[in-house]
Design an enzyme around this catalytic site. Structure first.
Site, PDB file in Angstrom:
ATOM      1  N   ARG A 112      29.244 -34.531  68.766  1.00  0.00           N
ATOM      2  CA  ARG A 112      28.560 -35.542  67.971  1.00  0.00           C
ATOM      3  C   ARG A 112      28.059 -34.882  66.688  1.00  0.00           C
ATOM      4  NH1 ARG A 112      23.245 -37.317  70.677  1.00  0.00           N
ATOM      5  NH2 ARG A 112      22.330 -35.982  69.099  1.00  0.00           N
TER       6      ARG A 112
ATOM      7  N   TYR B  29      15.728 -31.321  68.151  1.00  0.00           N
ATOM      8  CA  TYR B  29      16.121 -30.746  69.433  1.00  0.00           C
ATOM      9  C   TYR B  29      17.371 -29.878  69.343  1.00  0.00           C
ATOM     10  CZ  TYR B  29      19.021 -34.929  68.966  1.00  0.00           C
ATOM     11  OH  TYR B  29      19.858 -35.902  68.480  1.00  0.00           O
TER      12      TYR B  29
ATOM     13  N   HIS C 142      21.612 -38.848  67.415  1.00  0.00           N
ATOM     14  CA  HIS C 142      21.819 -39.916  68.388  1.00  0.00           C
ATOM     15  C   HIS C 142      21.871 -41.261  67.690  1.00  0.00           C
ATOM     16  CE1 HIS C 142      21.521 -42.479  71.857  1.00  0.00           C
ATOM     17  NE2 HIS C 142      20.396 -42.991  71.408  1.00  0.00           N
TER      18      HIS C 142
END
Length: 327
Positions: free
Chosen positions: A248, A260, A252
């Site tokens: 990715r 993170y 998100h």
């Protein structure tokens, strides 16, 4: 079975189309949200999940599919929709909340539905797995050789629906292929912190079906593994679980600060971006620069047309909010 030169060029064009489409969505999404990010502002309010980097998972599977094969996908699904030949104009209009969208602007980017090619996705984790098994069972009972594909993220493999769906698919020998896109992150939680097994593909053993892991975010490798699984499903031999290592490149969701992520991870993943890598591979195999450039030009024209059409499309009539609902 290895992909032909024609199929490989098709996969490249679809990957480029998906990437360019999301790049244009990203620009539109950020309108009105800068310099202070406010999710409610701009022409695309709400969340936006981009699949940049995961394109090989879509094309390697969908290259084998027909319009009558069913595909369910999760919230991060633009690449899969494009590979399944969802109408790009209507999809863009749906994401922009326009009346000409796939569902008249009601669903947005997490709830796309195109009956013409049997594609749908959902914002609920693992929600598409049960329906995919049901569609596969329906095809079997009707004597058709169409199949179903259920895409999920690796986090969905820890949901109850995952285990229920695999169990029933195995019991019924349903012609369904489960595809896990393992990008290593469930929102902001690393897979190793949430999942007891290193590879979700080994969970297939508990349901008496093949489980295959495909490393390297490699479209050609996905194509070969998916081809065998789909041929097996069409032959009435039951379900398969495929786990694909992918990456990715974005957060998100748009606006994710990504604190993170370990230092340097994004730069490392960008350095192995599957699209320029696949272009280099095709070029080395004899595909001409003119053919590759033409594929990119075609992709850009399709995306430009879809985005322009969506922006110009009419907004829904407010009274339509009361239609197409169950009471």
């Amino acid at each position: 079975m290895a992909a032909s030169a024609k199929v490989r060029l098709w996969m490249y064009q679809k990957m480029v189309t998906a990437r360019l489409f999301e790049e244009r969505l990203k620009l539109a999404y950020l309108e009105g949200k800068q310099p202070v990010f406010n999710m409610a502002k701009g022409p695309l309010p709400g969340e936006m999940h981009l699949a940049s980097g995961q394109e090989p998972c879509a094309v390697g599977v969908c290259a084998h599919l027909r319009a009558d094969d069913c595909v369910t996908a999760p919230h991060r699904a633009h690449h899969v929709a494009i590979a399944k030949n969802v109408d790009l104009r209507r999809m863009a209009a749906e994401i922009f909340g326009k009346a000409t969208g796939l569902s008249g602007g009601r669903g947005g980017h997490m709830h796309l539905f195109d009956a013409a090619v049997n594609f749908s996705n959902s914002g609920i984790i693992a929600a598409g797995m049960g329906p995919a098994v049901g569609m596969a069972l329906a095809a079997k009972l009707q004597g058709r050789d169409s199949i179903a594909i259920s895409y999920i993220g690796e986090g969905a493999a820890n949901q109850g629906a995952f285990h229920e769906s695999l169990n029933l698919a195995a019991v019924w020998k349903a012609p369904v292929v489960f595809v896990i896109e393992d990008n290593a992150w469930g929102i902001s939680v690393e897979k190793r912190e949430s999942t007891a097994v290193e590879r979700n593909s080994i969970r297939a053993q508990g349901y008496d079906m093949p489980g295959i892991f495909v490393p390297g975010n490699d479209a050609d490798a996905v194509y070969e593994v998916a081809g065998a699984a789909i041929e097996r499903a069409r032959a009435g031999e039951g379900p398969t679980l495929i786990e694909i290592e992918t990456h990715r490149l974005e957060g998100h969701f748009m606006g994710d600060a990504e604190k993170y992520r370990p230092p340097g991870e994004v730069a490392r993943l960008q350095a192995i971006d599957p699209i320029p890598a696949y272009r280099q591979r095709l070029s080395a195999s004899g595909v001409s620069a003119a053919e590759l450039d033409a594929a990119e030009t075609s992709a850009r024209e399709l995306v430009d047309d879809a985005i322009a059409s969506a922006r110009a499309a009419p907004t829904p009539i407010p009274a339509d909010a009361l239609t197409c609902v169950f009471i």
